[in-house]
Design a protein around this motif. Structure first.
Motif, PDB file in Angstrom:
ATOM      1  N   THR A 216     -55.227 -51.441 -60.283  1.00 49.95           N
ATOM      2  CA  THR A 216     -54.580 -50.259 -60.850  1.00 49.95           C
ATOM      3  C   THR A 216     -54.021 -50.579 -62.225  1.00 49.95           C
ATOM      4  N   MET A 217     -54.177 -49.642 -63.135  1.00 57.14           N
ATOM      5  CA  MET A 217     -53.537 -49.740 -64.449  1.00 57.14           C
ATOM      6  C   MET A 217     -52.616 -48.540 -64.609  1.00 57.14           C
ATOM      7  N   GLY A 218     -51.538 -48.751 -65.320  1.00 65.99           N
ATOM      8  CA  GLY A 218     -50.601 -47.647 -65.434  1.00 65.99           C
ATOM      9  C   GLY A 218     -49.687 -47.783 -66.623  1.00 65.99           C
ATOM     10  N   TRP A 219     -48.928 -46.735 -66.817  1.00 71.63           N
ATOM     11  CA  TRP A 219     -47.927 -46.690 -67.881  1.00 71.63           C
ATOM     12  C   TRP A 219     -46.559 -46.401 -67.266  1.00 71.63           C
ATOM     13  N   TYR A 220     -45.587 -47.171 -67.710  1.00 69.71           N
ATOM     14  CA  TYR A 220     -44.198 -46.976 -67.344  1.00 69.71           C
ATOM     15  C   TYR A 220     -43.418 -46.736 -68.634  1.00 69.71           C
ATOM     16  N   ARG A 221     -42.217 -46.209 -68.490  1.00 71.03           N
ATOM     17  CA  ARG A 221     -41.369 -46.056 -69.659  1.00 71.03           C
ATOM     18  C   ARG A 221     -39.913 -46.329 -69.298  1.00 71.03           C
TER      19      ARG A 221
ATOM     20  N   SER B  15     -56.390 -42.235 -68.540  1.00 71.02           N
ATOM     21  CA  SER B  15     -57.800 -42.531 -68.335  1.00 71.02           C
ATOM     22  C   SER B  15     -58.017 -44.024 -68.560  1.00 71.02           C
ATOM     23  N   ARG B  16     -59.174 -44.523 -68.127  1.00 68.70           N
ATOM     24  CA  ARG B  16     -59.450 -45.941 -68.341  1.00 68.70           C
ATOM     25  C   ARG B  16     -60.930 -46.167 -68.537  1.00 68.70           C
ATOM     26  N   ASP B  17     -61.212 -47.250 -69.222  1.00 70.48           N
ATOM     27  CA  ASP B  17     -62.587 -47.701 -69.432  1.00 70.48           C
ATOM     28  C   ASP B  17     -62.680 -49.065 -68.752  1.00 70.48           C
ATOM     29  N   ASN B  18     -63.272 -49.108 -67.581  1.00 68.15           N
ATOM     30  CA  ASN B  18     -63.320 -50.355 -66.812  1.00 68.15           C
ATOM     31  C   ASN B  18     -64.119 -51.436 -67.529  1.00 68.15           C
TER      32      ASN B  18
END
Length: 124
Positions: free
Chosen positions: A33-38, A70-73
């Motif tokens: 999993t990839m994600g963004w936190y703030r 979105s992601r580019d694997n």
């Protein structure tokens, strides 16, 4: 042996847009999993959005309908398109990569990584 490098933060007026990018480098086989936190001043770090390797996404209620992850694997890169920004979105945004399988030089390891953070400031 794995680094996450973020880009795309900056200063924008309310109602504007920004696009964040985070590229993972190293001898990577896969990322779960990839994600963004703030994290805003005086507040705890919170999840903004996450995306699995299969493309399933989840969002914080406060950004639903405005942000798109979105992601580019193939490139081990995750993006966060942020539209209709408001001052409450002001924070340091951190990229997270969970379940990174990579070659360490002595064998295959699985670890989690964080980026260094990028500042997003929305003026009213």
């Amino acid at each position: 042996q794995v680094q996450l490098v973020e880009s795309g933060g900056g200063l924008v007026q309310a109602g504007g847009s920004l696009r964040l990018s985070c590229a993972a480098s190293g001898r990577i086989f896969s990322i779960n999993t990839m994600g963004w936190y703030r994290q805003a001043p005086g507040k705890q770090r919170e999840l903004v959005a996450g995306i699995t390797s299969g493309g399933s996404t989840n969002y914080a209620d406060s950004v639903k309908g405005r942000f798109t992850i979105s992601r580019d694997n193939a490139k081990n890169t995750v993006y966060l398109q942020m539209n209709s920004l408001n001052p409450e979105d002001t924070a340091v945004y951190y990229c997270n990569a969970d379940g990174v399988r990579y070659y360490s030089g002595t064998g295959v390891r699985r670890d989690d990584y964080w980026g260094q953070g990028t500042q997003v400031t929305v003026s009213s």
